[in-house]
Scaffold this active site. Structure first.
Site, PDB file in Angstrom:
ATOM      1  N   ASP A  50      46.927  31.624  48.560  1.00  0.00           N
ATOM      2  CA  ASP A  50      46.466  30.239  48.326  1.00  0.00           C
ATOM      3  C   ASP A  50      47.567  29.263  48.741  1.00  0.00           C
ATOM      4  O   ASP A  50      47.309  28.255  49.404  1.00  0.00           O
ATOM      5  CB  ASP A  50      46.153  29.989  46.838  1.00  0.00           C
ATOM      6  CG  ASP A  50      45.092  30.901  46.257  1.00  0.00           C
ATOM      7  OD1 ASP A  50      44.052  30.419  45.813  1.00  0.00           O
ATOM      8  OD2 ASP A  50      45.318  32.135  46.234  1.00  0.00           O
ATOM      9  N   GLU A  73      43.658  21.865  47.012  1.00  0.00           N
ATOM     10  CA  GLU A  73      43.588  22.421  45.660  1.00  0.00           C
ATOM     11  C   GLU A  73      44.972  22.696  45.097  1.00  0.00           C
ATOM     12  O   GLU A  73      45.218  22.502  43.917  1.00  0.00           O
ATOM     13  CB  GLU A  73      42.777  23.723  45.658  1.00  0.00           C
ATOM     14  CG  GLU A  73      42.852  24.426  44.308  1.00  0.00           C
ATOM     15  CD  GLU A  73      41.888  25.579  44.138  1.00  0.00           C
ATOM     16  OE1 GLU A  73      41.253  25.995  45.127  1.00  0.00           O
ATOM     17  OE2 GLU A  73      41.795  26.051  42.998  1.00  0.00           O
ATOM     18  N   LEU A 138      41.817  28.847  49.731  1.00  0.00           N
ATOM     19  CA  LEU A 138      41.265  30.173  49.440  1.00  0.00           C
ATOM     20  C   LEU A 138      40.253  29.980  48.311  1.00  0.00           C
ATOM     21  O   LEU A 138      40.650  29.745  47.167  1.00  0.00           O
ATOM     22  CB  LEU A 138      42.390  31.134  49.026  1.00  0.00           C
ATOM     23  CG  LEU A 138      42.092  32.635  49.062  1.00  0.00           C
ATOM     24  CD1 LEU A 138      43.378  33.442  48.923  1.00  0.00           C
ATOM     25  CD2 LEU A 138      41.081  33.077  48.035  1.00  0.00           C
ATOM     26  N   ASP A 139      38.997  30.015  48.653  1.00  0.00           N
ATOM     27  CA  ASP A 139      37.946  29.886  47.642  1.00  0.00           C
ATOM     28  C   ASP A 139      37.527  31.291  47.231  1.00  0.00           C
ATOM     29  O   ASP A 139      37.253  32.131  48.090  1.00  0.00           O
ATOM     30  CB  ASP A 139      36.764  29.115  48.251  1.00  0.00           C
ATOM     31  CG  ASP A 139      35.662  28.860  47.235  1.00  0.00           C
ATOM     32  OD1 ASP A 139      35.974  28.520  46.079  1.00  0.00           O
ATOM     33  OD2 ASP A 139      34.475  28.990  47.612  1.00  0.00           O
ATOM     34  N   THR A 141      39.451  33.005  44.528  1.00  0.00           N
ATOM     35  CA  THR A 141      40.721  33.701  44.251  1.00  0.00           C
ATOM     36  C   THR A 141      40.520  34.877  43.296  1.00  0.00           C
ATOM     37  O   THR A 141      41.129  35.940  43.477  1.00  0.00           O
ATOM     38  CB  THR A 141      41.761  32.705  43.688  1.00  0.00           C
ATOM     39  OG1 THR A 141      41.931  31.660  44.643  1.00  0.00           O
ATOM     40  CG2 THR A 141      43.105  33.362  43.437  1.00  0.00           C
ATOM     41  N   THR A 213      27.662  32.070  40.005  1.00  0.00           N
ATOM     42  CA  THR A 213      29.023  32.567  39.796  1.00  0.00           C
ATOM     43  C   THR A 213      29.062  34.038  39.373  1.00  0.00           C
ATOM     44  O   THR A 213      28.132  34.539  38.735  1.00  0.00           O
ATOM     45  CB  THR A 213      29.727  31.713  38.724  1.00  0.00           C
ATOM     46  OG1 THR A 213      31.072  32.143  38.586  1.00  0.00           O
ATOM     47  CG2 THR A 213      29.038  31.807  37.362  1.00  0.00           C
ATOM     48  N   HIS A 216      32.711  32.992  36.368  1.00  0.00           N
ATOM     49  CA  HIS A 216      32.885  31.803  35.521  1.00  0.00           C
ATOM     50  C   HIS A 216      31.590  31.432  34.791  1.00  0.00           C
ATOM     51  O   HIS A 216      31.218  30.265  34.744  1.00  0.00           O
ATOM     52  CB  HIS A 216      33.357  30.609  36.353  1.00  0.00           C
ATOM     53  CG  HIS A 216      34.712  30.784  36.971  1.00  0.00           C
ATOM     54  ND1 HIS A 216      34.890  31.086  38.306  1.00  0.00           N
ATOM     55  CD2 HIS A 216      35.952  30.704  36.434  1.00  0.00           C
ATOM     56  CE1 HIS A 216      36.198  31.184  38.561  1.00  0.00           C
ATOM     57  NE2 HIS A 216      36.863  30.959  37.445  1.00  0.00           N
ATOM     58  N   GLY A 238      32.933  32.308  44.670  1.00  0.00           N
ATOM     59  CA  GLY A 238      33.219  31.247  45.629  1.00  0.00           C
ATOM     60  C   GLY A 238      32.024  30.360  45.950  1.00  0.00           C
ATOM     61  O   GLY A 238      30.895  30.836  46.114  1.00  0.00           O
ATOM     62  N   LYS A 242      28.681  31.391  48.460  1.00  0.00           N
ATOM     63  CA  LYS A 242      27.310  31.181  47.983  1.00  0.00           C
ATOM     64  C   LYS A 242      26.527  30.328  48.990  1.00  0.00           C
ATOM     65  O   LYS A 242      25.358  30.595  49.262  1.00  0.00           O
ATOM     66  CB  LYS A 242      27.329  30.555  46.582  1.00  0.00           C
ATOM     67  CG  LYS A 242      27.667  31.606  45.520  1.00  0.00           C
ATOM     68  CD  LYS A 242      27.507  31.087  44.127  1.00  0.00           C
ATOM     69  CE  LYS A 242      28.771  30.563  43.505  1.00  0.00           C
ATOM     70  NZ  LYS A 242      29.807  31.578  43.282  1.00  0.00           N
ATOM     71  N   ASP A 265      35.899  22.514  46.431  1.00  0.00           N
ATOM     72  CA  ASP A 265      34.965  23.642  46.499  1.00  0.00           C
ATOM     73  C   ASP A 265      33.673  23.253  47.197  1.00  0.00           C
ATOM     74  O   ASP A 265      33.033  24.095  47.823  1.00  0.00           O
ATOM     75  CB  ASP A 265      34.595  24.124  45.083  1.00  0.00           C
ATOM     76  CG  ASP A 265      35.760  24.758  44.370  1.00  0.00           C
ATOM     77  OD1 ASP A 265      36.361  25.677  44.945  1.00  0.00           O
ATOM     78  OD2 ASP A 265      36.082  24.331  43.237  1.00  0.00           O
TER      79      ASP A 265
HETATM   80  P1  AMP Z   1      32.685  30.678  41.260  1.00  0.00           P
HETATM   81  O1  AMP Z   1      31.274  30.462  41.645  1.00  0.00           O
HETATM   82  O2  AMP Z   1      32.864  31.067  39.825  1.00  0.00           O
HETATM   83  O3  AMP Z   1      33.373  31.611  42.178  1.00  0.00           O
HETATM   84  O4  AMP Z   1      33.383  29.271  41.382  1.00  0.00           O
HETATM   85  C1  AMP Z   1      33.386  28.515  42.567  1.00  0.00           C
HETATM   86  C2  AMP Z   1      34.691  27.729  42.639  1.00  0.00           C
HETATM   87  O5  AMP Z   1      34.823  26.913  41.478  1.00  0.00           O
HETATM   88  C3  AMP Z   1      35.915  28.629  42.664  1.00  0.00           C
HETATM   89  O6  AMP Z   1      36.910  28.007  43.424  1.00  0.00           O
HETATM   90  C4  AMP Z   1      36.356  28.679  41.233  1.00  0.00           C
HETATM   91  O7  AMP Z   1      37.723  28.883  41.119  1.00  0.00           O
HETATM   92  C5  AMP Z   1      35.962  27.297  40.728  1.00  0.00           C
HETATM   93  N1  AMP Z   1      35.576  27.395  39.317  1.00  0.00           N
HETATM   94  C6  AMP Z   1      34.326  27.535  38.806  1.00  0.00           C
HETATM   95  N2  AMP Z   1      34.355  27.604  37.461  1.00  0.00           N
HETATM   96  C7  AMP Z   1      35.648  27.507  37.102  1.00  0.00           C
HETATM   97  C8  AMP Z   1      36.328  27.502  35.854  1.00  0.00           C
HETATM   98  N3  AMP Z   1      35.663  27.618  34.701  1.00  0.00           N
HETATM   99  N4  AMP Z   1      37.674  27.381  35.882  1.00  0.00           N
HETATM  100  C9  AMP Z   1      38.333  27.260  37.049  1.00  0.00           C
HETATM  101  N5  AMP Z   1      37.759  27.252  38.259  1.00  0.00           N
HETATM  102  C10 AMP Z   1      36.426  27.374  38.295  1.00  0.00           C
HETATM  103 MG    MG Z   2      37.509  27.230  45.196  1.00  0.00          MG
HETATM  104 MG    MG Z   3      40.902  27.947  45.910  1.00  0.00          MG
END
Ligand code: AMP
Ligand code: MG
Ligand code: MG
Length: 329
Positions: A50, A73, A138-139, A141, A213, A216, A238, A242, A265
């Site tokens: 990242d 980011e 880097l989406d 992580t 997700t 998350h 990411g 998606k 994002d």
């Molecule tokens: P995800 O769909 O969970 O992979 O999230 C998509 C993007 O949003 C990624 O970059 C995640 O790091 C960020 N993200 C989503 N929810 C959270 C959370 N609760 N805390 C931190 N980052 C999040």
């Molecule tokens: Mg991201």
């Molecule tokens: Mg990122």
């Protein structure tokens, strides 16, 4: 030759080239095996990939377009590395300080195919000061650290007047065969009113497939999924990946009723999806704004679909109390 190409097209062409380089950084860090994981917050991690990919992208774009406002980011210098403090002495006017960045991380190439695109008339006069670039180096992580490498993307979103008008989604671990040769990585781009490239668009699946997700989730996120009456729910990492699933006909709607996503994002994914005829808003159906002064979190979630009709379907299914719960958080 490039002097005649409108600025917005040049910035997109440079973004495609620098995203390719950033993708190589992401692969190199993984193959060296020293990820250097830092916990930025709850369920929120940063790795050496990242950090290095962001340095490469921001330094390369800042060197060529010093008045463009670039928001990454990983801008916040973390206590351990203090990495990015030197990159932005004054907000809005970026300056790369000599010696901070290894020279092989500064890319000045611009993708030739993109340079040849026709620029929409209303974007032809855009100046550097009008542009805000949102960078997620880097989406995905969490997925990167857990080995779900296909979910990882590099995102560069280009906004003008608060709207995402162009974007790049680079997938460092995409693999395909071309003329007997194994190709690793691909770069998807979109430009408003021009279209998309770097992949083969596909129609939405026949049944309702939702993507959301993987790492998350929470009760509100699950509630919003339940009301969709979907045939299938895909749980992947990411925002970039998606939206790729939407573009390639693997899913038709992306639902995330959580405040966890940030502007970096969604800026590039929204730009590419919109250029392909799709729509990305929050869970209330409102568009996010991508001006430099906007708050970073996408507080009211993400709702994206391959077309306006499916977006409307999903929006109508989300109960008002769920919308209120997110809006009042
Ligand atoms: P995800 O769909 O969970 O992979 O999230 C998509 C993007 O949003 C990624 O970059 C995640 O790091 C960020 N993200 C989503 N929810 C959270 C959370 N609760 N805390 C931190 N980052 C999040
Ligand atoms: Mg991201
Ligand atoms: Mg990122």
């Amino acid at each position: 030759m490039t002097a005649n190409v409108p600025l917005i097209v040049r910035v997109l062409a440079s973004s495609v080239s620098v995203a390719n380089r950033a993708g190589k950084i992401v692969r190199d860090v993984m193959s060296k095996g020293e990820l250097g994981i830092v916990e930025k917050g709850k369920d929120d991690y940063q790795t050496e990939a990242d950090r290095s990919a962001q340095r490469c992208i921001v330094a390369s774009l800042a060197a060529q377009y010093p008045k463009v406002n670039i928001i990454g980011e990983e801008d916040q210098p973390d206590n351990e590395t203090g990495l990015f403090a030197t990159l932005h002495p004054q907000p809005g006017t970026w300056k790369v300080i000599d010696g901070d960045i290894a020279s092989d991380l500064i890319i000045s190439d611009a993708d030739k195919e993109i340079l040849g695109l026709d620029c929409p008339i209303h974007l032809q006069g855009v100046k550097e000061e009008d542009i805000v670039v949102w960078v997620d180096p880097l989406d995905g992580t969490s997925e990167y650290t857990q080995g779900f490498l296909e979910h990882v993307t590099v995102l560069i979103g280009i906004s003008v007047n608060e709207k995402p008008v162009a974007g790049v989604i680079h997938q460092p671990y995409y693999k395909t065969m071309l003329g007997g040769e194994k190709i690793i990585g691909r770069t998807i781009w979109g430009l408003q009113e021009v279209g998309v490239g770097g992949f083969t668009p596909a129609p939405p699946p026949d049944s309702l497939i939702i993507t959301t997700t993987r790492s998350h989730s929470n009760p509100l996120v699950e509630k919003a999924l339940q009301v969709m009456n979907a045939a299938q729910v895909l749980r992947v990492g990411g925002a970039g990946y998606k939206v790729l699933q939407l573009l390639e006909g693997k899913a038709s709607i992306y639902v995330f009723a959580s405040s966890g996503c940030k502007k970096w994002d969604t800026c590039a994914p929204e730009a590419v999806l919109t250029a392909a005829g799709g729509k990305l808003t929050d869970i209330l159906g409102d568009f996010y704004k991508y001006g430099g002064g906007e708050s970073k979190p996408n507080k009211t979630g993400v709702l994206a679909a391959v077309n306006g009709e499916l977006h409307n379907y999903a929006l109508k299914r989300i109960p008002q109390e769920l919308k209120d719960a997110l809006a009042n958080k």
